[in-house]
Scaffold this motif. Structure first.
Motif, PDB file in Angstrom:
ATOM      1  N   ARG A 174     -26.619  -3.469   4.791  1.00  0.00           N
ATOM      2  CA  ARG A 174     -25.496  -3.743   3.897  1.00  0.00           C
ATOM      3  C   ARG A 174     -25.528  -2.838   2.666  1.00  0.00           C
ATOM      4  O   ARG A 174     -26.504  -2.117   2.421  1.00  0.00           O
ATOM      5  CB  ARG A 174     -25.528  -5.218   3.477  1.00  0.00           C
ATOM      6  N   LEU A 175     -24.452  -2.905   1.900  1.00  0.00           N
ATOM      7  CA  LEU A 175     -24.319  -2.056   0.718  1.00  0.00           C
ATOM      8  C   LEU A 175     -25.450  -2.275  -0.280  1.00  0.00           C
ATOM      9  O   LEU A 175     -25.846  -1.349  -0.986  1.00  0.00           O
ATOM     10  CB  LEU A 175     -22.964  -2.314   0.036  1.00  0.00           C
ATOM     11  N   ASP A 176     -25.985  -3.500  -0.353  1.00  0.00           N
ATOM     12  CA  ASP A 176     -27.078  -3.782  -1.287  1.00  0.00           C
ATOM     13  C   ASP A 176     -28.445  -3.427  -0.714  1.00  0.00           C
ATOM     14  O   ASP A 176     -29.470  -3.682  -1.357  1.00  0.00           O
ATOM     15  CB  ASP A 176     -27.052  -5.249  -1.707  1.00  0.00           C
ATOM     16  N   GLY A 177     -28.475  -2.843   0.509  1.00  0.00           N
ATOM     17  CA  GLY A 177     -29.736  -2.440   1.123  1.00  0.00           C
ATOM     18  C   GLY A 177     -30.379  -3.495   1.987  1.00  0.00           C
ATOM     19  O   GLY A 177     -31.376  -3.212   2.667  1.00  0.00           O
ATOM     20  N   SER A 178     -29.863  -4.708   1.978  1.00  0.00           N
ATOM     21  CA  SER A 178     -30.427  -5.763   2.813  1.00  0.00           C
ATOM     22  C   SER A 178     -30.005  -5.574   4.262  1.00  0.00           C
ATOM     23  O   SER A 178     -28.985  -4.948   4.557  1.00  0.00           O
ATOM     24  CB  SER A 178     -29.978  -7.139   2.319  1.00  0.00           C
ATOM     25  N   VAL A 179     -30.797  -6.130   5.178  1.00  0.00           N
ATOM     26  CA  VAL A 179     -30.514  -6.040   6.610  1.00  0.00           C
ATOM     27  C   VAL A 179     -30.033  -7.407   7.093  1.00  0.00           C
ATOM     28  O   VAL A 179     -30.675  -8.429   6.818  1.00  0.00           O
ATOM     29  CB  VAL A 179     -31.772  -5.610   7.399  1.00  0.00           C
TER      30      VAL A 179
END
Length: 338
Positions: free
Chosen positions: A117-122
């Motif tokens: 995702r845009l925030d780096g989370s998977v």
């Protein structure tokens, strides 16, 4: 006495028939409803999402279960995980085999969607639950005689890049034969094809005890080099607009502390590679064929060795720029002059 005996036999037969009828009713009719209700409630409580389920069948006499058309949504509403059919055949012989024995497990047309995702989370990390088990507890004894995954689809998206990256692998097929949670492990085979007709073939053995380990052979055919570099996030000072790679080799890995990995690639072939400066449309270097022999990768030694590297038909267009430099110098600058 005869009447008494007949009466007892009648009562025993009646009780047996009653229990058999109750078992049938619970197995064929009540159990599917319980499974559906429990699964939907669990997903709703733990993940705050609505699980959809199709037909559920349970055969209490053959110890078989079948679930159709399952779909678990992601936060964006698209399926994170889904399948068309899941079938499992559990064997009563587990009682004397001293292991959970599954004769047949089938997973048809599964879909898994992995998103950064845009925030780096998977997104797949959303499925993790607190680990309440004792890590030192031994694995349960499980024996799977046959596991087959067919016509699967794996989707990947990285939304953190300037231009979102999306890739899809289909069909994905996987087979596992005679797998045991013992040092014997089991034999497996995996094939996967990408949207660009790239093919991965992987087969070997793997085990979970005494540590996770695997050995076998793999082959990659028609791997698109620019696409592979893009997926890996490798940024070069120059551009490789086209080229394919073919490789075949063997490996041996043990996930221990430290991890042990040995890879041997007898030959890697790169075909049709071209190289150009960033922002320009003309290829400066053309490499029709490159052959790399006897590549070896080793960990924890952290070494990579090559036998021989041979290139055929190399062509380079070189000229002097107005400032006296060579045009190929532009391959190593971030923004070449027009």
């Amino acid at each position: 006495m005869g009447n008494l005996l007949k009466s007892r036999l009648f009562r025993v037969a009646a009780v047996v028939l009653l229990l058999a009828g109750l078992y049938t009713l619970l197995g064929f009719y009540a159990a599917p409803r319980i499974v559906r209700s429990q699964a939907i409630d669990f997903v709703r409580e733990k993940y705050g999402r609505e699980l959809t389920l199709g037909e559920i069948r349970i055969n209490p006499f053959k110890l078989q279960a079948e679930i159709k058309d399952l779909s678990l949504p992601d936060t964006d509403g698209k399926p994170m995980f889904a399948f068309r059919r899941f079938f499992v055949d559990f064997e009563l012989s587990s009682l004397w085999r001293r292991a959970y024995f599954f004769k047949d497990v089938q997973l048809d047309a599964p879909l898994a969607r992995a998103v950064i995702r845009l925030d780096g989370s998977v997104n797949l990390a959303d499925l993790a639950l607190p680990d309440e088990t004792d890590s030192d507890e031994p694995l349960p004894a499980i024996w799977i005689q046959r596991f087959a995954l067919g016509e699967g689809t794996l989707q990947f998206a990285d939304l953190t890049r300037r231009v979102p990256l999306e890739r899809q692998f289909t069909p994905v097929n996987f087979k596992l034969d005679n797998f045991k949670t013992t040092p014997e492990g089991g034999a497996f085979g995996l094939t996967a094809k990408t949207q660009n007709a790239e093919l991965l073939e992987w087969h070997g053995k793997f085990a979970l005890e005494p540590q996770v380990s695997s050995s076998g052979e793999l082959a990659v055919t028609s791997l698109n080099v620019p696409g592979a570099l893009e997926v890996a996030g490798v940024e070069l000072p120059f551009v490789i607009p086209q080229g394919e790679m073919n490789l075949r080799g063997s490996y041996d890995v043990v996930l221990n502390e430290p991890m042990r990995l040995d890879v041997h690639l007898p030959q890697m072939q790169l075909n049709g590679l071209t190289v150009r400066a960033r922002g320009l449309e003309q290829d400066y270097v053309t490499l029709p064929a490159i052959v790399i022999n006897d590549t070896k990768i080793a960990m924890p030694a952290n070494t990579v060795s090559f036998g021989t590297i041979a290139a055929e038909g190399v062509k380079a267009d070189v000229w002097t720029m107005p400032d006296g430099t060579l045009n190929i110098d532009q391959l190593f600058v971030e923004a070449p002059a027009p």
